[in-house]
Design an enzyme around this catalytic site. Structure first.
Site, mmCIF file in Angstrom:
data_model
loop_
_atom_site.group_PDB
_atom_site.id
_atom_site.type_symbol
_atom_site.label_atom_id
_atom_site.label_comp_id
_atom_site.label_asym_id
_atom_site.label_seq_id
_atom_site.Cartn_x
_atom_site.Cartn_y
_atom_site.Cartn_z
ATOM 1 N N GLY A 56 -58.598 32.634 -42.454
ATOM 2 C CA GLY A 56 -58.694 33.940 -42.979
ATOM 3 C C GLY A 56 -57.548 34.840 -43.236
ATOM 4 N N HIS A 57 -56.386 34.449 -42.740
ATOM 5 C CA HIS A 57 -55.275 34.882 -42.625
ATOM 6 C C HIS A 57 -54.212 34.304 -43.591
ATOM 7 C CE1 HIS A 57 -56.754 36.969 -39.138
ATOM 8 N NE2 HIS A 57 -56.697 35.911 -38.674
ATOM 9 N N ASP A 110 -56.738 32.457 -28.426
ATOM 10 C CA ASP A 110 -55.492 31.429 -28.744
ATOM 11 C C ASP A 110 -54.690 31.194 -27.487
ATOM 12 O OD1 ASP A 110 -56.634 32.901 -31.229
ATOM 13 O OD2 ASP A 110 -54.936 32.183 -32.092
ATOM 14 N N HIS A 219 -57.992 41.272 -37.896
ATOM 15 C CA HIS A 219 -59.443 40.855 -37.784
ATOM 16 C C HIS A 219 -60.246 42.074 -38.011
ATOM 17 C CE1 HIS A 219 -57.038 38.540 -34.996
ATOM 18 N NE2 HIS A 219 -57.568 37.355 -35.557
#
Lengths: 333, 333
Positions: A56-57, A110, A219
Site C-alpha cells: 500500500g506504500h 516490522d 497508515h
C-alpha cells in the site's frame, strides 16, 4: 470503495504478478513466501540489502529493487508487516557471502518480525545486521510504534545505502552509513483525505470537506492535530518548522529536499509544495543541493504530502548521484 | 475543493517555479511567455522538439523536457491550450538550425494555436513541421476535438521521437517517425472519479459511488458510456478490446504496453491492471516487449486508468531504450 481491483484478498498477489510481468528484466518475484528480488541475485561478494513492510506504500519497497538500491523487498498484506519467513527467504536469496542488511521502518510488527527473521537466517549461516528508520518528527509514539515512525527518510536511505553496497562497501561500512543517514533525516506529513484498505472496504478515518490532518502516519494513523484546510504555503510552514527544529538544521547545511505525495496527490500540487519549502530553506541559509519530487512512499490513494529533509555530506551526495536501475527509480549509469 | 494550492490563479505559475527550483540542472523556465526548455537549448544542428498543452496533465509535457526527449514544453492554464506566443518563443528558443517539430495533441485549441505559432516562427526564419497525435479510440469527436483525441500515445511518441532527434536524425526523418508512431498507437481510458479544475472549484462531472465512465477524456470530457463499477479485469477487457480491434493488432505483433494512471490512482492498482492486460495480450499471441506503468499523463487528481498499446518495430524499440534525462523520465546513459 472505488478501486481498480478484483477481489480484495488478491490485491497484493495480483499487483506482484503485474510487477513481474512489467519488469522481468530487472526483478524476479517469489510468491510463497512472497518477496521481490533483483534479477541477478545473489551478487557474490556484495552486501545484500533487504527491506520490506506492509503493501500500500508503492513504489516503496518493491519498486526500489534493482541494481544500486535494494536486493530484495518483502511485501506484507496492505498496511501489515510481512512475516519472518518472507524476510528469512529474501535474506538467504540475496546473501552473496558479504552479509545482509535489513532496512526496517520503525513499526512494532516490522521490527519484531525482522528480528526473528535475522535470527533464523543467522542460524542458517547468514551474517545479518539491521537499521531501524525512525525519521517522523510528528509524534513520539503512535498506534503502531514505540518511538518515532519510519516514513519518507526510508526512500533516501535505501538509495544511499544501496549505492554504497553496490560499489562494494563492507557490512560494517554499510551499517554505519545507514545509521548516519537515519541520524540526519527528518520527515513530517499531512493528509487532505483518508484512504481505504481494500479488506476493510471503509475509509480508515474521516476528514471533513474543509479539514486536514497534520502529522499523519503512512497508515492513516493520527498525527498531531486536525485543522481547517489552509493554503499550501501555510501547510508547508507547519510541516517544515518541526523538521528544522528537531535535528536541528542550521544555516550552511547542504540538504536533499524530498517532497512526497501520499498516492492521490497530483504532481502539479507537489511542485507548489516544493516551491515554498525551497524558499523557506533558502531564507534560513540552508542549501537545497538535491531534490526528489513525486509519489514515492504512499498510503494507497490518500491525498496529502510529506516533507523530508536530509542533511547531506559529500559521501551521501555522491551515493545519491550514483546510478540506480529499479522499476521506480532510475538514474543514468 | 481540497488541494495543496495557494490561490487558484497561481497554480500553474507556482508549479513552474517549483519545477525550476527542483530541476535547475536539467531545465530552465521562462515565465512571460511561459515555457520550459532544456538547460542546454538550443542544441546546434539538432532538430528541436516542442510540445505543450493545457496544464493539469503532469508530468506531461514539462516533466519530459531534457536530453533525449523534448527540447521545450508550453504549459497553458489548467486544461486550456497555451497561446501562440508561448509556442513561438519556445520554438525560437530551441531552434538549433536543423528545424523544429511541434508535437500537438488533437484538441481544437492546441491545433489552431500551434498552427499560428508555426507561421509566426517561420516568418522569423525557423523551419517548423508538426505532427498531430490522435490515438484515443474511445470517441470519434468530442467536446474539444474534431476527430480523435490525443492522449497516452503522446508520452510514447515524445520519447521515441525525442531519441531520434537526439541521435541526429534530420527533420524529414523525425517527422516520418512521428507519423509512424502515431499510426501504430492506440489508447482508451476510464475514470472512477472526476477531477476539479482549481479555477472552477467544483468537480468537472459527477459519478455515483458505484459508477465509472468508460472512454473518458483527459479533461473529464465524456466517454462512451457510464456503467456500474466492475472488477479491474473486466474494466481492462472493456478498454483493451476496442484498442485491439481498431488498429488492428494481430498475433505476432511486438508491442509496448503502457498502463497510465489518471493522477489519483495508486501504483498498486495500476499493476493489477497491467497484469490482466498483459495476460489478454499473451492469449492473443501479442508480445509485450516493453512496458511503462505509472501516472504519466494525468487529469489532476482523477482516479482512473488508460491503456495504451504501441506496435513496435526494431527502430522504435531501440529509440525507446535510448538514454533519456528529464525531470520525470530517466533511463541510463
Amino acid at each position: 470503495m472505488k478501486k481498480l481491483i478484483n477481489a480484495a484478498d488478491d490485491v497484493v498477489h495480483e499487483a506482484l504478478e503485474g510487477m513481474a510481468l512489467a519488469h522481468g528484466d530487472l526483478i524476479r518475484v517469489n510468491y510463497d513466501p512472497a518477496y521481490i528480488v533483483r534479477a541477478d541475485a545473489p551478487v557474490q561478494g556484495k552486501v545484500g540489502i533487504v527491506s520490506g513492510g506492509g503493501s500500500g506504500h508503492e513504489p516503496l519497497h518493491g519498486g526500489f529493487v534493482g541494481r544500486g538500491m535494494l536486493d530484495a523487498a518483502c511485501p506484507g498484506a496492505v498496511f501489515t508487516s510481512p512475516t519472518p519467513d518472507q524476510m528469512q527467504a529474501a535474506t538467504e536469496a540475496v546473501d552473496g557471502g558479504a552479509g545482509v542488511l535489513h532496512i526496517v521502518k520503525n513499526y512494532t510488527g516490522d521490527v519484531v518480525n525482522f528480528e526473528m527473521a535475522a535470527e533464523l537466517a543467522e542460524a542458517e549461516g547468514s551474517n545479518v545486521r539491521s537499521v531501524v528508520v525512525d525519521d517522523d518528527v510528528a509524534v513520539k509514539d503512535s498506534l503502531y510504534t514505540a518511538g518515532r515512525r519510519g516514513v519518507g527518510g526510508t526512500v533516501l536511505l535505501e538509495k544511499v545505502v544501496g549505492a554504497a553496497a553496490e560499489r562494494g562497501d563492507d557490512l560494517d561500512a554499510v551499517v554505519a552509513l545507514a545509521e548516519r543517514v537515519n541520524a540526519n533525516v527528518r520527515t513530517m506529513g499531512m493528509a487532505l483525505t483518508s484512504c481505504t484498505v481494500p479488506a476493510a472496504g471503509e475509509p480508515t478515518f474521516t476528514l471533513g470537506e474543509d479539514e486536514m490532518e497534520i502529522g499523519i502516519g503512512i497508515h492513516g494513523e493520527p498525527g498531531r492535530e486536525r485543522l481547517p484546510l489552509q493554503p499550501a504555503d501555510r501547510i508547508v510552514d507547519r510541516l517544515l518548522s518541526p523538521i528544522l527544529e528537531d535535528l536541528p538544521f542550521s544555516a550552511g547545511d547542504q540538504t536533499l529536499l524530498f517532497v512526497n505525495g501520499m498516492g492521490g496527490t497530483p504532481l502539479i500540487e507537489l511542485y507548489i509544495v516544493f516551491r515554498h519549502a525551497a524558499s523557506v530553506l533558502r531564507d534560513r541559509g540552508i542549501t537545497v543541493q538535491r531534490s526528489l519530487v513525486g509519489n514515492w512512499i504512499t498510503s494507497l490513494e490518500m491525498a496529502g504530502t510529506s516533507l523530508t529533509l536530509l542533511r547531506l555530506d559529500d559521501e551521501m551526495t555522491q551515493l545519491w548521484d550514483a546510478p540506480v536501475l529499479t522499476p521506480a527509480l532510475r538514474k543514468g549509469v
